[in-house]
Design an enzyme around this catalytic site. Sequence first.
Site: not given
Ligand code: NAP
Length: 279
Positions: A66, A102
Amino acid sequence: MKKLYGVIGDPIKHSMSPEMHNQLFQLYRIDAAYVPLEVKETNLADAIRGFRAIGAAGFNVTIPHKTEIIKFLDRIDPLAEAIGAVNTVVNENGKLAGYNTDGLGFVKGVGTQVSDLKKKRALIIGAGGAARAIYFSMAEAGITQIDICNRTSGRAEILVKECPISVETNIVDFSEAEKELQRYDLVIQTTSIGMSPNIDHKPFSARNVSETAFVSDIIYNPLETSFLREAKEKGASVQNGINMFVCQGALAFEKWTGIFPDTEIMKETVQKRLGGPTC
Ligand code: NAP
C-alpha cells in the site's frame, strides 16, 4: 474488449475482493474481470510495468504494497498522499492514479448507521495504517473531536501531527480510555487485538461504554470480537469490519465505473463467505 481489474498483495489467496467485484460486474452488465494476483515485494515494479503494458483498467492494492506502490504511480490523490497509502489504482487515459478508499469506506459505512456524525465525540483505539486512514478521512468528513489511544503513544502523536486537517484530539492511554469510555459517542477499535486466533483478547474492557454509543471494531475475523460483544452487552449499537470492507470496495468500484453499487448485495456475498451475520 473485456476490461481487466485485479488485486495485488502477498498473500492474496484469501482475498474476498474478486468475488465481490466480479459479482458487481455481472450485476451491472459490465464486460470486465477481476483477478487476485500474488505479487512479491521484489516484483512490485515489474507488476506495475505489466499493468501498464496490458492496459489494465484498474486494481486494488493490499498488504504489503500500500505504501511502496506510491512511487510507481503517475498521480496520487491528496488524501491518499497524506495518509501515505494507496488501496485503489485507476487507469486514467494511460496514467495510473492512486486513491485511498479505506478510511472513506469506514466513514461511509458508519454514516449509514449514525446520524449527525460531525457532532459526535469519537475515540479511535490504535494508530496503525487503518487508524491513520480512518482519522484522516473522519477529519476530511468534518468530525472535529477525535481522541486516540495507542499502545505506542508516539505513533499517535505522529498521526495527529501529520493530518492535514486540524482536529481537536487528546492522546490518552489505554487505562484512561477504559475509565472514561462513557464520554464517547463513537468508539472505533482499529488494533489487531482480538483477531483470530486470539479471539479472547481485547485492548481493554468496554464495560464503561455508554449505552447510546456506537461501537465499531474494524476486525471481521471473527465477526464479533470480544470487545464488540462486551459493548453490545452494555447496550451500545455495534458494527464489525464488514461494512468498512464492503464500502471501501464500493468506492473503488465507483472510481472505476462511475457506479456506486448496491452495498447490501456486497455484504451478503461477504457474509456468505465468512459464514455469519453482519452487524
Ligand atoms: P498496523 O498498521 O500493523 O497497526 C496495528 C495496530 O494494532 C497498532 O495501533 C498497534 O499498536 C496495535 N497493536 C497490535 N498488537 C497490539 C498489542 N498486542 N497490544 C496493543 N496494541 C497492539 O495494522 P492495520 O493495517 O492498521 O490493521 C489493524 C487491524 O485492522 C487488522 O486487524 C486488520 O485486519 C484490520 N483492518 C480491517 C479493514 C476493514 O476493511 N475492515 C481494513 C484494514 C485493516 P502499536 O502502534 O503500539 O504497535
